[in-house]
Design a protein around this motif. Structure first.
Motif, mmCIF file in Angstrom:
data_model
loop_
_atom_site.group_PDB
_atom_site.id
_atom_site.type_symbol
_atom_site.label_atom_id
_atom_site.label_comp_id
_atom_site.label_asym_id
_atom_site.label_seq_id
_atom_site.Cartn_x
_atom_site.Cartn_y
_atom_site.Cartn_z
ATOM 1 N N ILE A 224 0.875 -1.176 0.000
ATOM 2 C CA ILE A 224 0.000 0.000 0.000
ATOM 3 C C ILE A 224 0.905 1.217 0.000
ATOM 4 O O ILE A 224 1.622 1.482 0.964
ATOM 5 C CB ILE A 224 -0.928 0.022 1.227
ATOM 6 N N GLY A 225 0.908 1.927 -1.123
ATOM 7 C CA GLY A 225 1.762 3.099 -1.271
ATOM 8 C C GLY A 225 1.068 4.336 -0.736
ATOM 9 O O GLY A 225 -0.006 4.711 -1.207
ATOM 10 N N LEU A 226 1.672 4.970 0.249
ATOM 11 C CA LEU A 226 1.114 6.187 0.850
ATOM 12 C C LEU A 226 1.703 7.388 0.127
ATOM 13 O O LEU A 226 2.781 7.873 0.459
ATOM 14 C CB LEU A 226 1.430 6.226 2.345
ATOM 15 N N ALA A 227 0.984 7.862 -0.878
ATOM 16 C CA ALA A 227 1.439 8.998 -1.683
ATOM 17 C C ALA A 227 0.931 10.285 -1.047
ATOM 18 O O ALA A 227 0.135 11.038 -1.612
ATOM 19 C CB ALA A 227 0.955 8.869 -3.125
ATOM 20 N N ASN A 228 1.393 10.520 0.172
ATOM 21 C CA ASN A 228 1.035 11.716 0.926
ATOM 22 C C ASN A 228 2.225 12.090 1.796
ATOM 23 O O ASN A 228 3.318 11.574 1.594
ATOM 24 C CB ASN A 228 -0.242 11.486 1.741
ATOM 25 N N ALA A 229 2.036 12.958 2.769
ATOM 26 C CA ALA A 229 3.180 13.383 3.570
ATOM 27 C C ALA A 229 2.704 13.941 4.905
ATOM 28 O O ALA A 229 1.503 14.086 5.152
ATOM 29 C CB ALA A 229 3.990 14.440 2.808
#
Length: 405
Positions: A224-229
């Motif tokens: 699960i790629g968390l493309a946030n910050a």
């Protein structure tokens, strides 16, 4: 000719260049603005700590350049492009700011870079990630310093694909940065034989990730790629733990996570995470010395955004000195030509599109029982060479031929 007159003429000739240089600092001061998020989800990511890093750079440079004082001013853009542009416009029009730096949040950075290009002013981005800054929306006066979405995709995404994580589902922040990070990581996964099973997008500063995480969990993706910050990533990781996602066999990929967020989350929750940064305080003696000084001022260790801001300010001042002026075109020319070698970037260089290229690093967060101290979070796993981490000018989409027009 009288010898006294001749001597006076010769002295005047010698002194003239120095006088000309002295007059080339506009308004008698070199003024740098640090514009970033100081109260929202990215307040620890860069925030007031980046302002301190900028001040350290000025102090280490000596407080003056071309015999003129250097001033740092700062403001909170609240992650809103309209607010950021209004502040930047006021700085340029009424406060004689020569350059704006940091610029956390990609939508903000793109908007301020557009204004800076229009005004003929320099911006150096350390806090935002989108490759558009040195891609289709590049500027002859715009520079991208600390990292970008391509470097994160190559670093963290590459490591997990090589380790068998060949199916992905993305949980993505719903703005330019998130889209760019998702797309570039997805492209990298596919290019290496992996599959993307789906994606879901969430608003900035979401507090409840339950529905998004359930979709990711039900996808069956290995990663699960968390493309946030920032706090968005930290909250997603905390809630993923509550759902037992990692215990169920899926891996979490924090595609943009820095030391500040690891510290906020704690080693217990963050242990085992793979992440990519361009700098870590415990890599060598110079980094440790800087980290110690930063800690004494702030009570915390710097991450790559704060160390990158220090580097950007220092390099800008070196460029002003080398140019003999703070005039934008002359300083931009020096920034493009000068090598970058400081405690942040070892043997870095700036491409024609403004992208500063240097080595990035893949880290893994230690288990709590491996830590030797409060900020001893990382094991260095691999070096990502700059030529692999960052797009070439040719591949970036930036039309550098238009810079001369």
């Amino acid at each position: 000719m009288d010898k006294t007159v001749l001597a006076a003429i010769l002295v005047a000739g010698v002194m003239a260049p120095a006088a000309a240089v002295a007059q080339e600092v506009s308004d008698g001061v070199v003024k740098i603005g640090i514009l970033n998020d100081q109260s929202g989800v990215y307040a620890d990511f860069g925030g007031k700590w980046s302002v301190e890093a900028a001040k350290m750079a000025v102090e280490d440079f000596g407080g003056k350049v071309l015999d003129k004082p250097i001033e740092i001013i700062d403001a909170d853009h609240q992650n809103k492009p309209d607010i950021a542009v209004n502040i930047a416009r006021e700085w340029y029009d009424t406060k004689q700011v020569d350059a704006i730096m940091e610029l956390t949040t990609s939508s903000v950075a793109l908007a301020v870079q557009g204004l800076s290009k229009e005004k003929g002013k320099i911006d150096i981005v350390t806090g935002a990630a989108t490759t558009e800054l040195t891609g289709k929306q590049c500027s002859p006066y715009g520079f991208h310093w600390a990292y970008d979405t391509h470097a994160l995709a190559v670093g963290t995404g590459g490591a997990l694909v090589k380790a068998g994580g060949d199916s992905w589902f993305f949980l993505t922040a719903d703005y330019a940065f998130g889209y760019s990070l998702e797309q570039q990581t997805a492209d990298f996964v596919k290019a290496n034989g992996g599959k993307v099973l789906g994606e879901v997008r969430h608003p900035l500063a979401t507090t409840d990730f339950s529905s998004f995480l359930l979709q990711a969990q039900s996808s069956g993706a290995k990663v699960i790629g968390l493309a946030n910050a920032g706090l968005d990533t930290a909250n997603a990781i905390k809630q993923a733990s509550e759902f037992g996602i990692v215990q169920g066999g899926q891996k979490l990929a924090a595609l943009l996570f820095t030391l500040a967020e690891v510290h906020g989350l704690g080693a217990e929750a963050a242990q085992g995470l793979n992440l990519t940064e361009g700098w870590y305080w415990d890599q060598n003696d110079k980094n440790r010395e800087f980290g110690k000084r930063f800690m004494e001022r702030t009570g915390r260790m710097p991450n790559m955004i704060q160390a990158g801001t220090y580097s950007a300010v220092l390099q800008y001042l070196k460029a002003v000195k080398a140019a003999g002026t703070d005039e934008t075109k002359a300083v931009a020319k020096q920034l493009h030509e000068m090598p970058v070698h400081d405690l942040f970037a070892k043997n870095g260089h700036v491409q024609a599109n403004g992208r500063m290229v240097y080595d990035m690093y893949l880290f893994q967060v230690k288990k709590p029982d491996e830590m030797k101290g409060k900020w001893d979070y990382y094991n260095e796993v691999a070096t990502v060479p700059g030529k692999d981490a960052f797009l070439s000018v040719k591949d970036s989409g930036c039309d550098v031929s238009a810079f001369g027009k």
